[in-house]
Design an enzyme around this catalytic site. Structure first.
Site, PDB file in Angstrom:
ATOM      1  N   GLY A  80       0.838  -1.114  -0.025  1.00 24.57           N
ATOM      2  CA  GLY A  80       0.019  -0.008   0.021  1.00 24.57           C
ATOM      3  C   GLY A  80       0.836   1.332   0.136  1.00 24.57           C
ATOM      4  O   GLY A  80       0.370   2.261   0.576  1.00 24.57           O
ATOM      5  N   ASN A  87       1.251   3.279  -2.622  1.00 28.27           N
ATOM      6  CA  ASN A  87       0.556   4.182  -3.361  1.00 28.27           C
ATOM      7  C   ASN A  87      -0.428   4.766  -2.337  1.00 28.27           C
ATOM      8  O   ASN A  87      -1.104   5.847  -2.729  1.00 28.27           O
ATOM      9  CB  ASN A  87       0.139   3.777  -4.491  1.00 28.27           C
ATOM     10  CG  ASN A  87       1.173   3.743  -5.740  1.00 28.27           C
ATOM     11  OD1 ASN A  87       2.036   4.231  -5.549  1.00 28.27           O
ATOM     12  ND2 ASN A  87       1.063   2.457  -6.638  1.00 28.27           N
ATOM     13  N   ARG A  94     -14.774 -16.510 -11.620  1.00 29.30           N
ATOM     14  CA  ARG A  94     -14.137 -15.127 -11.862  1.00 29.30           C
ATOM     15  C   ARG A  94     -15.307 -14.137 -11.965  1.00 29.30           C
ATOM     16  O   ARG A  94     -15.243 -13.071 -11.373  1.00 29.30           O
ATOM     17  CB  ARG A  94     -13.256 -15.049 -12.976  1.00 29.30           C
ATOM     18  CG  ARG A  94     -12.409 -13.671 -13.146  1.00 29.30           C
ATOM     19  CD  ARG A  94     -11.606 -13.763 -11.952  1.00 29.30           C
ATOM     20  NE  ARG A  94     -10.651 -12.442 -12.169  1.00 29.30           N
ATOM     21  CZ  ARG A  94      -9.362 -12.509 -12.200  1.00 29.30           C
ATOM     22  NH1 ARG A  94      -8.705 -13.923 -12.365  1.00 29.30           N
ATOM     23  NH2 ARG A  94      -8.487 -11.500 -12.450  1.00 29.30           N
ATOM     24  N   VAL A 131      -9.750  -6.331 -13.439  1.00 30.23           N
ATOM     25  CA  VAL A 131     -11.393  -6.199 -13.293  1.00 30.23           C
ATOM     26  C   VAL A 131     -12.030  -6.657 -14.635  1.00 30.23           C
ATOM     27  O   VAL A 131     -11.434  -6.727 -15.655  1.00 30.23           O
ATOM     28  CB  VAL A 131     -11.631  -4.750 -12.945  1.00 30.23           C
ATOM     29  CG1 VAL A 131     -11.055  -4.539 -11.718  1.00 30.23           C
ATOM     30  CG2 VAL A 131     -11.001  -3.913 -14.098  1.00 30.23           C
ATOM     31  N   ASN A 144      -5.109   3.151 -13.250  1.00 26.59           N
ATOM     32  CA  ASN A 144      -4.388   2.215 -12.685  1.00 26.59           C
ATOM     33  C   ASN A 144      -2.557   2.829 -13.114  1.00 26.59           C
ATOM     34  O   ASN A 144      -2.658   3.841 -14.007  1.00 26.59           O
ATOM     35  CB  ASN A 144      -4.585   0.880 -13.498  1.00 26.59           C
ATOM     36  CG  ASN A 144      -3.714  -0.072 -12.835  1.00 26.59           C
ATOM     37  OD1 ASN A 144      -3.130  -0.233 -11.731  1.00 26.59           O
ATOM     38  ND2 ASN A 144      -3.568  -1.227 -13.519  1.00 26.59           N
ATOM     39  N   THR A 145      -1.778   2.193 -12.319  1.00 29.48           N
ATOM     40  CA  THR A 145      -0.524   2.479 -12.525  1.00 29.48           C
ATOM     41  C   THR A 145       0.322   1.523 -13.127  1.00 29.48           C
ATOM     42  O   THR A 145      -0.035   0.350 -12.677  1.00 29.48           O
ATOM     43  CB  THR A 145       0.160   3.077 -11.259  1.00 29.48           C
ATOM     44  OG1 THR A 145       0.255   1.987 -10.195  1.00 29.48           O
ATOM     45  CG2 THR A 145      -0.245   4.378 -10.709  1.00 29.48           C
ATOM     46  N   SER A 205       3.533   4.668 -15.897  1.00 30.77           N
ATOM     47  CA  SER A 205       2.669   5.178 -16.631  1.00 30.77           C
ATOM     48  C   SER A 205       1.187   5.095 -15.869  1.00 30.77           C
ATOM     49  O   SER A 205       1.135   4.116 -14.972  1.00 30.77           O
ATOM     50  CB  SER A 205       2.160   4.129 -18.015  1.00 30.77           C
ATOM     51  OG  SER A 205       3.289   4.237 -18.806  1.00 30.77           O
ATOM     52  N   GLY A 231      -8.354  -4.447 -21.520  1.00 28.83           N
ATOM     53  CA  GLY A 231      -7.034  -5.200 -21.793  1.00 28.83           C
ATOM     54  C   GLY A 231      -6.127  -5.148 -20.697  1.00 28.83           C
ATOM     55  O   GLY A 231      -6.565  -4.815 -19.584  1.00 28.83           O
ATOM     56  N   ASP A 237      -3.326  -3.752 -19.269  1.00 26.01           N
ATOM     57  CA  ASP A 237      -2.455  -2.403 -19.289  1.00 26.01           C
ATOM     58  C   ASP A 237      -2.526  -1.929 -20.829  1.00 26.01           C
ATOM     59  O   ASP A 237      -1.645  -1.097 -21.011  1.00 26.01           O
ATOM     60  CB  ASP A 237      -1.045  -2.678 -19.013  1.00 26.01           C
ATOM     61  CG  ASP A 237      -0.706  -3.309 -17.497  1.00 26.01           C
ATOM     62  OD1 ASP A 237      -1.476  -2.776 -16.702  1.00 26.01           O
ATOM     63  OD2 ASP A 237       0.092  -4.417 -17.460  1.00 26.01           O
TER      64      ASP A 237
END
Length: 219
Positions: A30, A32, A83, A111, A125-126, A154, A161, A163
């Site tokens: 954690g 970030n 899932r 996700v 997202n990073t 990024s 997809g 990333d």
């Protein structure tokens, strides 16, 4: 003795503005999340973490959230038959906090359709590489193996997809001759935290607009 002075006009009450609501998804330590929690302590930042959701009950990030007084939830994949049902449960757990923006901060699951139907276009997202190069779980390792001289991080808008979503912001990190995966990744993480905090604050203060592959940030 009484004063004949009349009270002056009462100044108007400043408008109450609600902070932009962030829900952060985590899987690990954690760092970030900690950066976002530090930032949200300043009202001028414009955003506040209102919930933290993890796929791992033992994630240290949950302890960080609880220490900061932020509510948490755990939606662990092994607790569900497939899932898709996990993704629906994750979606509902996040929805409880009515987020304006969802931040994947070291969240190690993809996700799915239910989540994106609800929060697509407002989930970021990073990634520890300069996308579209080196997507996936081993971006730092893959970049080193390829022999790049510049890597980086990024921030993207999440899509279906790996990333692959539109790029919001990027920053370069030079690769040293003696770097290994751990040393390079640690330097990238420092930049990643700063970049994520900046991007999320700008989204909170000025919004985010996606036009095809192009992302326009306010703030």
């Amino acid at each position: 003795m009484t004063s004949s002075a009349q009270p002056g006009p009462v100044p108007p009450t400043p408008p109450v503005t609600a902070a932009h609501r962030l829900v952060v998804l985590v899987s690990g330590a954690g760092s970030n999340l900690a950066a976002l929690l530090d930032a949200h302590a300043d009202p001028a930042y414009g955003a506040r973490v209102v919930g933290v959701v993890s796929d791992r009950p033992g994630a240290a990030a949950l302890d960080r959230a609880r220490a900061a007084g932020v509510p948490t939830a755990v939606v662990a994949l092994p607790d569900f038959p497939d899932r898709a049902s996990w993704d629906r449960a994750l979606t509902e757990a996040v929805a409880v906090f009515t987020p304006d923006t969802v931040v994947l901060a070291g969240f190690m699951k993809l996700v799915g359709a239910a989540f994106l139907d609800r929060f697509g276009g407002r989930t970021v997202n990073t990634h520890p590489a300069l996308l579209p190069a080196f997507p996936g779980a081993h971006g730092v390792r893959d970049a080193l193996a390829y022999g790049v001289k510049i890597s980086g991080c990024s921030v993207i808008v999440v899509d279906d997809g790996v990333d692959a979503g539109p790029i919001v912001a990027q920053e370069a990190v030079p690769v040293a001759d003696d770097d290994d995966e751990e040393t390079l990744h640690e330097r990238i993480k420092v930049v990643e935290r700063r970049l994520l905090v900046d991007v999320v604050g700008r989204i909170a203060r000025g919004g985010l607009r996606v036009e095809g592959r192009r992302v326009v940030l306010g703030g």
